[in-house]
Scaffold this motif. Sequence first.
Motif, mmCIF file in Angstrom:
data_model
loop_
_atom_site.group_PDB
_atom_site.id
_atom_site.type_symbol
_atom_site.label_atom_id
_atom_site.label_comp_id
_atom_site.label_asym_id
_atom_site.label_seq_id
_atom_site.Cartn_x
_atom_site.Cartn_y
_atom_site.Cartn_z
ATOM 1 N N THR A 74 0.788 -1.232 -0.002
ATOM 2 C CA THR A 74 -0.021 -0.171 -0.120
ATOM 3 C C THR A 74 0.891 1.399 0.074
ATOM 4 N N SER A 75 2.118 1.359 -0.175
ATOM 5 C CA SER A 75 3.193 2.350 -0.194
ATOM 6 C C SER A 75 2.490 3.007 -1.496
ATOM 7 N N PRO A 76 3.030 4.344 -1.413
ATOM 8 C CA PRO A 76 2.399 5.336 -2.637
ATOM 9 C C PRO A 76 3.298 4.910 -3.794
ATOM 10 N N LEU A 77 2.865 5.020 -5.078
ATOM 11 C CA LEU A 77 3.405 5.090 -6.304
ATOM 12 C C LEU A 77 3.295 6.449 -7.091
ATOM 13 N N LEU A 78 4.209 6.455 -7.999
ATOM 14 C CA LEU A 78 4.229 7.770 -8.761
ATOM 15 C C LEU A 78 4.099 7.222 -10.255
ATOM 16 N N MET A 79 3.218 7.740 -10.985
ATOM 17 C CA MET A 79 2.978 7.866 -12.422
ATOM 18 C C MET A 79 3.249 8.836 -13.046
ATOM 19 N N ILE A 80 4.088 8.615 -14.008
ATOM 20 C CA ILE A 80 4.330 9.967 -14.836
ATOM 21 C C ILE A 80 3.896 9.505 -16.506
ATOM 22 N N ILE A 81 3.273 10.363 -16.884
ATOM 23 C CA ILE A 81 2.809 10.403 -18.280
ATOM 24 C C ILE A 81 3.369 11.879 -19.085
ATOM 25 N N GLU A 82 3.743 11.443 -20.074
ATOM 26 C CA GLU A 82 4.829 12.378 -20.713
ATOM 27 C C GLU A 82 4.068 12.320 -22.114
#
Length: 179
Positions: free
Chosen positions: A169-177
Amino acid sequence: MFKYVSDVSLLSHNIIKEYITTKDIAVDATLGNGYDCDFLSNNFKKVYAFEIQKSACDKYVDKNNNVTIINESHAKIDSFVKEQINCVCYNLGYLPGGDKNITTLAKSSLESIKKSLDLLTSNGIISIAIYRGHNEGKDEENCIINFAKNLPKSKYGVMIHECINRSSTSPLLMIIEKK
């Protein structure tokens, strides 16, 4: 303390700073306590900041005089932002130190992301920190990842940063370029 594997917000800031070359207009889609907004304000000429909680809007201090605070859902981004933007920063979940029953919602977050893609310039980036340690956060994670998987690869690059040796359940980071 790790240098790279750290807070997803810090990682997001480093990616934005390094990979966005034109820094005219940014959007903080979730003002919260203002940390992302301060970062964007220091790096972009103009910033729009959305927040549904009036107390957070009232508390924010615009040190650079380049932030427009909007006490409204980020799902209404296209009602307030009429120009092309270089960056959108999402920090989904609930206001740290605030009422944990007030959270971002999968439906409005996805609506906002879709509208942000239309407003995003070429070479622009959308950064999405997803906090999935609560029920709505899990819904947002599933909804946003399923949407992003189907973005046309000829127009968008999508990457997820996730700590795999931490809690599921730790945070995740999504990057959309955008190409």
